[in-house]
Design a protein around this motif. Structure first.
Motif, short mmCIF file in Angstrom:
data_model
loop_
_atom_site.label_atom_id
_atom_site.label_comp_id
_atom_site.label_asym_id
_atom_site.label_seq_id
_atom_site.Cartn_x
_atom_site.Cartn_y
_atom_site.Cartn_z
N TYR A 1 40.49 -28.46 0.62
CA TYR A 1 40.80 -27.60 1.77
C TYR A 1 41.81 -26.51 1.44
O TYR A 1 41.92 -25.52 2.18
CB TYR A 1 41.36 -28.44 2.91
CG TYR A 1 42.67 -29.12 2.58
CD1 TYR A 1 43.89 -28.49 2.84
CD2 TYR A 1 42.71 -30.38 2.01
CE1 TYR A 1 45.10 -29.10 2.52
CE2 TYR A 1 43.90 -31.00 1.70
CZ TYR A 1 45.10 -30.36 1.96
OH TYR A 1 46.29 -30.96 1.64
N MET A 2 42.56 -26.63 0.38
CA MET A 2 43.64 -25.70 0.08
C MET A 2 43.17 -24.62 -0.90
O MET A 2 42.69 -24.94 -1.99
CB MET A 2 44.84 -26.45 -0.52
CG MET A 2 46.07 -25.59 -0.72
SD MET A 2 47.42 -26.56 -1.48
CE MET A 2 47.70 -27.78 -0.19
N GLY B 1 36.88 -29.76 4.95
CA GLY B 1 37.59 -30.24 3.77
C GLY B 1 38.76 -31.13 4.11
O GLY B 1 38.97 -32.18 3.49
N VAL B 2 39.54 -30.72 5.10
CA VAL B 2 40.69 -31.53 5.55
C VAL B 2 40.22 -32.88 6.07
O VAL B 2 40.78 -33.94 5.74
CB VAL B 2 41.49 -30.79 6.63
CG1 VAL B 2 42.51 -31.72 7.27
CG2 VAL B 2 42.19 -29.58 6.05
N THR B 3 39.18 -32.86 6.89
CA THR B 3 38.63 -34.11 7.45
C THR B 3 38.15 -35.03 6.34
O THR B 3 38.42 -36.24 6.35
CB THR B 3 37.47 -33.79 8.41
OG1 THR B 3 37.94 -32.93 9.46
CG2 THR B 3 36.92 -35.07 9.02
N GLY B 4 37.45 -34.47 5.36
CA GLY B 4 36.98 -35.28 4.24
C GLY B 4 38.13 -35.86 3.44
O GLY B 4 38.09 -37.03 3.04
N TYR B 5 39.15 -35.04 3.19
CA TYR B 5 40.30 -35.52 2.42
C TYR B 5 41.01 -36.66 3.14
O TYR B 5 41.32 -37.70 2.54
CB TYR B 5 41.29 -34.38 2.17
CG TYR B 5 42.59 -34.85 1.56
CD1 TYR B 5 42.64 -35.26 0.24
CD2 TYR B 5 43.76 -34.93 2.33
CE1 TYR B 5 43.82 -35.73 -0.33
CE2 TYR B 5 44.94 -35.39 1.77
CZ TYR B 5 44.97 -35.78 0.45
OH TYR B 5 46.14 -36.25 -0.11
N LEU B 6 41.29 -36.49 4.43
CA LEU B 6 42.00 -37.52 5.18
C LEU B 6 41.16 -38.80 5.30
O LEU B 6 41.69 -39.91 5.24
CB LEU B 6 42.37 -37.01 6.57
CG LEU B 6 43.42 -35.89 6.61
CD1 LEU B 6 43.60 -35.38 8.03
CD2 LEU B 6 44.76 -36.38 6.06
N THR B 7 39.84 -38.64 5.44
CA THR B 7 38.97 -39.81 5.54
C THR B 7 38.93 -40.59 4.23
O THR B 7 39.08 -41.82 4.22
CB THR B 7 37.54 -39.38 5.93
OG1 THR B 7 37.57 -38.70 7.18
CG2 THR B 7 36.62 -40.59 6.04
#
Length: 252
Positions: free
Chosen positions: A212-213, A152-158
């Motif tokens: 992610y949160m 989720g974090v990776t998707g958000y940052l991307t």
């Protein structure tokens, strides 16, 4: 799609990837982001250990710097599209690749390919440090939850990086794009969320954070990770379409 068209798109994608990986400012941004995120994670972990690690989640502590980490990826996206305008390299690009819509879209694809592993490594390094320091005292971490959160974090940052790149392509000026995006993420959005809490789930940053949160027990009407991904993806596609439309009509 014909074989020749597929080959052309592949060649353009290779060229855009080559431009990204050979830009010193891109690597400087990534290295700086990694170092600053690690420093912030060390500080947050130290605070958690001092003020009661037994009540802290390793994931929550390892990702406590996300609010600041996203700034590095916003800058990355802006530099990826605005850097060509600084020295006039965009004219060379458009002479070599006259298909403007395809060129800009493949630039975003190349940026996504580059960002995904980098975002995962930077986010995972923060969680790994928190785990190493807090594994004996903090709440245990589940592997499936860890994987879902990091994805989720990776998707958000991307998606945040690509959205920033689209806005950078629209504005064409690094300083202007930085002012607009950093003002939104760090000033406007927090203020609007306080005044319009019922609408906050439709903001790209708030919707993306649900990827992610985990929500607290007293929060209601919170988006699921899939819903948050959908909202942020729609914002990203909207800005890409707008950027391409203006890109095709403007002079270099």
């Amino acid at each position: 799609m014909s074989v020749s068209s597929s080959r052309k798109i592949t060649q353009i994608l290779d060229a855009e990837l080559d431009k990204l990986v050979t830009l010193p400012v891109i690597w400087l941004t990534l290295i700086s982001t990694f170092i600053i995120n690690l420093a912030l994670t060390i500080a947050f972990t130290s605070a958690a250990l001092q003020w009661g690690a037994g009540t802290q989640s390793i994931l929550k502590t390892g990702l406590a710097s996300m609010g600041y980490l996203q700034a590095g990826f916003i800058i990355l996206g802006i530099l990826a599209t605005c850097s060509e305008y600084t020295g006039g390299q965009i004219r060379t690009t458009l002479t070599t690749i006259p298909w403007r819509g395809v060129q800009l879209f493949t630039k975003h694809m190349a940026l996504a390919i580059m960002t995904i592993p980098v975002a995962f490594i930077i986010a995972a390094s923060g969680v790994l440090y928190a785990f190493m320091m807090m594994r004996d005292t903090a709440v245990a971490i589940e592997i499936d939850k860890l994987i879902k959160t990091l994805v989720g974090v990776t998707g958000y940052l991307t998606l945040t990086t690509i959205l920033s790149a689209a806005i950078g392509a629209f504005l064409r000026r690094t300083t202007s794009a930085l002012m607009v995006l950093l003002s939104y993420y760090f000033v406007v959005s927090p203020l609007v969320r306080d005044f319009l809490p019922s609408s906050k789930n439709y903001f790209p940053d708030t919707a993306g954070s649900s990827m992610y949160m985990l929500p607290s027990s007293d929060e209601i009407n919170v988006l699921t990770p899939m819903q948050g991904t959908g909202v942020l993806l729609l914002w990203t596609l909207l800005f890409i379409i707008v950027a391409i439309a203006f890109y095709r009509k403007r002079d270099a």
